[in-house]
Design a protein around this motif. Structure first.
Motif, short mmCIF file in Angstrom:
data_model
loop_
_atom_site.label_atom_id
_atom_site.label_comp_id
_atom_site.label_asym_id
_atom_site.label_seq_id
_atom_site.Cartn_x
_atom_site.Cartn_y
_atom_site.Cartn_z
N THR A 98 13.08 19.81 6.38
CA THR A 98 12.37 19.17 7.48
C THR A 98 11.78 17.84 7.07
O THR A 98 11.91 16.83 7.77
CB THR A 98 11.26 20.09 8.02
OG1 THR A 98 11.85 21.29 8.52
CG2 THR A 98 10.48 19.41 9.13
N VAL A 99 11.10 17.81 5.93
CA VAL A 99 10.43 16.58 5.52
C VAL A 99 11.44 15.51 5.10
O VAL A 99 11.22 14.31 5.30
CB VAL A 99 9.40 16.87 4.40
CG1 VAL A 99 10.08 17.14 3.07
CG2 VAL A 99 8.41 15.72 4.30
N GLN A 100 12.57 15.93 4.54
CA GLN A 100 13.60 14.95 4.17
C GLN A 100 14.21 14.31 5.42
O GLN A 100 14.42 13.10 5.46
CB GLN A 100 14.70 15.62 3.34
CG GLN A 100 15.71 14.62 2.76
CD GLN A 100 15.07 13.63 1.81
OE1 GLN A 100 14.53 14.01 0.77
NE2 GLN A 100 15.13 12.34 2.15
N GLU A 101 14.45 15.11 6.44
CA GLU A 101 14.98 14.57 7.69
C GLU A 101 13.98 13.62 8.33
O GLU A 101 14.35 12.58 8.89
CB GLU A 101 15.30 15.72 8.66
CG GLU A 101 16.51 16.55 8.24
CD GLU A 101 16.76 17.73 9.17
OE1 GLU A 101 15.87 18.01 10.00
OE2 GLU A 101 17.82 18.37 9.04
N ALA A 102 12.69 13.97 8.25
CA ALA A 102 11.66 13.10 8.81
C ALA A 102 11.61 11.77 8.08
O ALA A 102 11.51 10.71 8.71
CB ALA A 102 10.30 13.80 8.74
N ALA A 103 11.70 11.81 6.76
CA ALA A 103 11.67 10.58 5.97
C ALA A 103 12.90 9.72 6.23
O ALA A 103 12.81 8.49 6.36
CB ALA A 103 11.55 10.91 4.49
N ASP A 104 14.07 10.36 6.31
CA ASP A 104 15.31 9.62 6.55
C ASP A 104 15.29 8.91 7.90
O ASP A 104 15.88 7.83 8.05
CB ASP A 104 16.50 10.59 6.50
CG ASP A 104 16.77 11.11 5.10
OD1 ASP A 104 16.25 10.52 4.14
OD2 ASP A 104 17.49 12.13 4.98
N GLY A 105 14.62 9.51 8.87
CA GLY A 105 14.59 8.90 10.20
C GLY A 105 13.47 7.91 10.40
O GLY A 105 13.33 7.34 11.49
N GLN A 132 4.72 12.93 11.72
CA GLN A 132 5.77 11.95 11.93
C GLN A 132 5.31 10.82 12.84
O GLN A 132 5.65 9.65 12.62
CB GLN A 132 7.00 12.63 12.53
CG GLN A 132 7.74 13.56 11.59
CD GLN A 132 8.98 14.17 12.21
OE1 GLN A 132 9.80 13.47 12.77
NE2 GLN A 132 9.10 15.49 12.12
N SER A 133 4.52 11.15 13.86
CA SER A 133 4.03 10.13 14.78
C SER A 133 3.07 9.18 14.07
O SER A 133 3.09 7.96 14.31
CB SER A 133 3.32 10.79 15.96
OG SER A 133 4.23 11.55 16.74
N SER A 142 0.83 -1.20 0.00
CA SER A 142 0.00 0.00 0.00
C SER A 142 0.86 1.25 0.00
O SER A 142 1.94 1.29 0.59
CB SER A 142 -0.91 0.00 1.23
OG SER A 142 -1.76 -1.11 1.23
N ARG A 143 0.34 2.29 -0.66
CA ARG A 143 1.04 3.57 -0.73
C ARG A 143 0.25 4.60 0.05
O ARG A 143 -0.93 4.84 -0.22
CB ARG A 143 1.23 4.00 -2.17
CG ARG A 143 2.01 3.01 -3.04
CD ARG A 143 2.47 3.68 -4.32
NE ARG A 143 3.43 4.75 -4.02
CZ ARG A 143 3.73 5.72 -4.87
NH1 ARG A 143 3.10 5.79 -6.05
NH2 ARG A 143 4.61 6.65 -4.56
N VAL A 144 0.91 5.23 1.02
CA VAL A 144 0.25 6.18 1.92
C VAL A 144 0.91 7.54 1.80
O VAL A 144 2.14 7.65 1.88
CB VAL A 144 0.31 5.70 3.39
CG1 VAL A 144 -0.43 6.67 4.29
CG2 VAL A 144 -0.27 4.30 3.52
N LEU A 145 0.09 8.57 1.62
CA LEU A 145 0.57 9.94 1.54
C LEU A 145 0.22 10.66 2.84
O LEU A 145 -0.97 10.77 3.18
CB LEU A 145 -0.08 10.67 0.36
CG LEU A 145 0.39 12.10 0.08
CD1 LEU A 145 1.83 12.10 -0.43
CD2 LEU A 145 -0.54 12.79 -0.92
N VAL A 146 1.22 11.11 3.59
CA VAL A 146 1.00 11.83 4.83
C VAL A 146 1.27 13.31 4.57
O VAL A 146 2.42 13.74 4.50
CB VAL A 146 1.90 11.30 5.97
CG1 VAL A 146 1.59 12.07 7.27
CG2 VAL A 146 1.68 9.81 6.18
N ILE A 147 0.22 14.08 4.40
CA ILE A 147 0.35 15.51 4.15
C ILE A 147 0.63 16.22 5.48
O ILE A 147 -0.10 16.04 6.44
CB ILE A 147 -0.93 16.05 3.49
CG1 ILE A 147 -1.09 15.42 2.10
CG2 ILE A 147 -0.89 17.58 3.38
CD1 ILE A 147 -2.38 15.80 1.39
N GLY A 148 1.69 17.01 5.51
CA GLY A 148 2.13 17.58 6.78
C GLY A 148 2.98 16.58 7.54
O GLY A 148 3.06 16.62 8.77
N GLY A 149 3.64 15.72 6.81
CA GLY A 149 4.43 14.66 7.44
C GLY A 149 5.72 15.13 8.09
O GLY A 149 6.37 14.36 8.79
N GLY A 150 6.09 16.40 7.87
CA GLY A 150 7.29 16.92 8.52
C GLY A 150 7.04 17.38 9.94
O GLY A 150 7.98 17.60 10.70
#
Length: 369
Positions: A38-45, A15-16, A2-10
């Motif tokens: 911000t969003v790249q750091e969130a995705a990397d972690g 993130q939670s 499944s593919r999930v899009l989290v808008i405001g994911g940064g």
């Protein structure tokens, strides 16, 4: 997968939610934000399957393109006080299921207007899915179902400091003080002054007795529509207690025109955020909730009370939204239309997903003298 899009994911809530998702099931998660770093750091972690996507909600073409390539969209880009329903509308048009963590009645009213369109498109759209609203709604449903005839719903919340969230939670709090709101009391809508009606409620450890006050949340709107009750009371408090005093003063003493000024809201929000970040070291960032539903059971006046305490409010919001996302992605829950949590999630599934996350909700049913 499944593919999930989290808008405001940064953001902290986004993130939670994403973190809960990747812990519970396999999914490709894309996090979006206007802030690329911000969003790249969130995705990397987060996880190896997580991706970052710079996205501005005002770019309708890019938004629509991003939504159309996913199976589920989770809208976490608050504050929702002045958001429109463009994300939901795009999901319906692209036949993509939708969740959000919205926490303001004005947005709830906008979203519910798309009920028929979502139903016709076969889109399951569930709103207000975080912790409160969210988990709180399901606690109420659990208590309502324990009675034969519910009469009064009394919901109370306490948050320590920032709750582990960002400055957005401060904006939401101050925006909620601007004007009176309708409360469902004794079978009719009556005007309520924000942060009035102080009441002392006993919450689970470590909070104990805390002062709570009337606060405008989506539950005061959706619960009377879902359940045949005469009154719905929604109250909120903070610890340390000094924050209750400050919020009460702002609600009762500050000119409303000041609170309606966006610069003033930003000043108060950032000032409050910086201050509470300091006191978080001592108060923690947890949340406690108490749902009390009174009515009749087997011919006797009865009260069903559910309580919950968790050490991090933002993580708790992730549990609330992540659990419903899990149910939708595994096709355990399918309910086309736009729904508040209490109208969409059966109690058995709520209890099951909370147990998977080691969330303990205590329910006590007792006779009322």
């Amino acid at each position: 997968m499944s593919r999930v899009l989290v808008i405001g994911g940064g953001g902290r809530i986004g993130q939670s939610v994403a973190s809960d998702l990747v812990k519970q099931l396999e999914a490709d998660v894309t996090l979006t934000s206007r802030d690329v770093k911000t969003v790249q750091e969130a995705a990397d972690g987060l996880a190896s399957t997580a991706q970052a996507l710079p996205l501005d909600l005002d770019d309708w073409v890019a938004l629509d393109t991003a939504i159309s390539s996913h199976d589920l969209v989770i809208h976490c880009a608050g504050p929702f006080h002045d958001r429109d329903a463009r994300v939901l509308k795009s999901c319906i048009q692209n036949q993509v299921n939708y969740l959000d963590v919205s926490d303001h009645p004005s947005f709830t009213e906008k979203a519910l207007q798309y009920q028929e369109q979502a139903q016709a498109a076969g889109v399951t759209a569930i709103i207000n899915t975080g912790v409160f609203p969210g988990i709180s709604n399901s606690m109420v449903r659990q208590d309502v179902e324990a009675l034969d005839q519910p009469d009064t719903i009394h919901l109370s919340y306490v948050v320590a400091g920032t709750g582990g969230a960002g400055v957005t939670i401060m904006r939401t709090t101050f925006l909620g003080l601007i004007e009176s709101f309708p409360g469902w009391l004794q079978g009719k809508w009556q005007p309520i002054q924000p942060y009035s009606g102080r009441e002392t409620i006993t919450f689970p450890s470590p909070y104990g007795r805390v002062n709570v006050f009337w606060f405008d949340v989506p539950e005061r709107l959706t619960l009377p529509q879902t359940f045949p009750v005469q009154s719905v009371i929604t109250k909120f408090g903070s610890v340390p207690e000094i924050y209750n005093g400050i919020t009460w003063a702002l609600a009762h003493w500050m000119p409303k025109s000041w609170l309606q000024n966006r610069r003033m809201i930003e000043f108060l929000s950032w000032g409050g955020f910086v201050t509470t970040q300091f006191t978080d070291r001592f108060s923690g960032v947890g949340v406690a909730m108490r749902s009390a539903v009174t009515g009749m059971r087997e011919g006797q006046p009865t009260q069903a009370v559910s309580t919950l305490a968790l050490p991090d409010t933002a993580i708790a919001a992730g549990y609330g939204t992540g659990s419903i996302a899990q149910l939708i992605l595994t096709q355990t829950l399918e309910k086309p239309g736009v729904w508040p949590v209490e109208a969409a999630v059966p109690t058995s599934l709520f209890q099951q997903t909370m147990a998977q996350r080691n969330v303990q909700i205590e329910q006590v049913i007792s006779s009322v003298p």
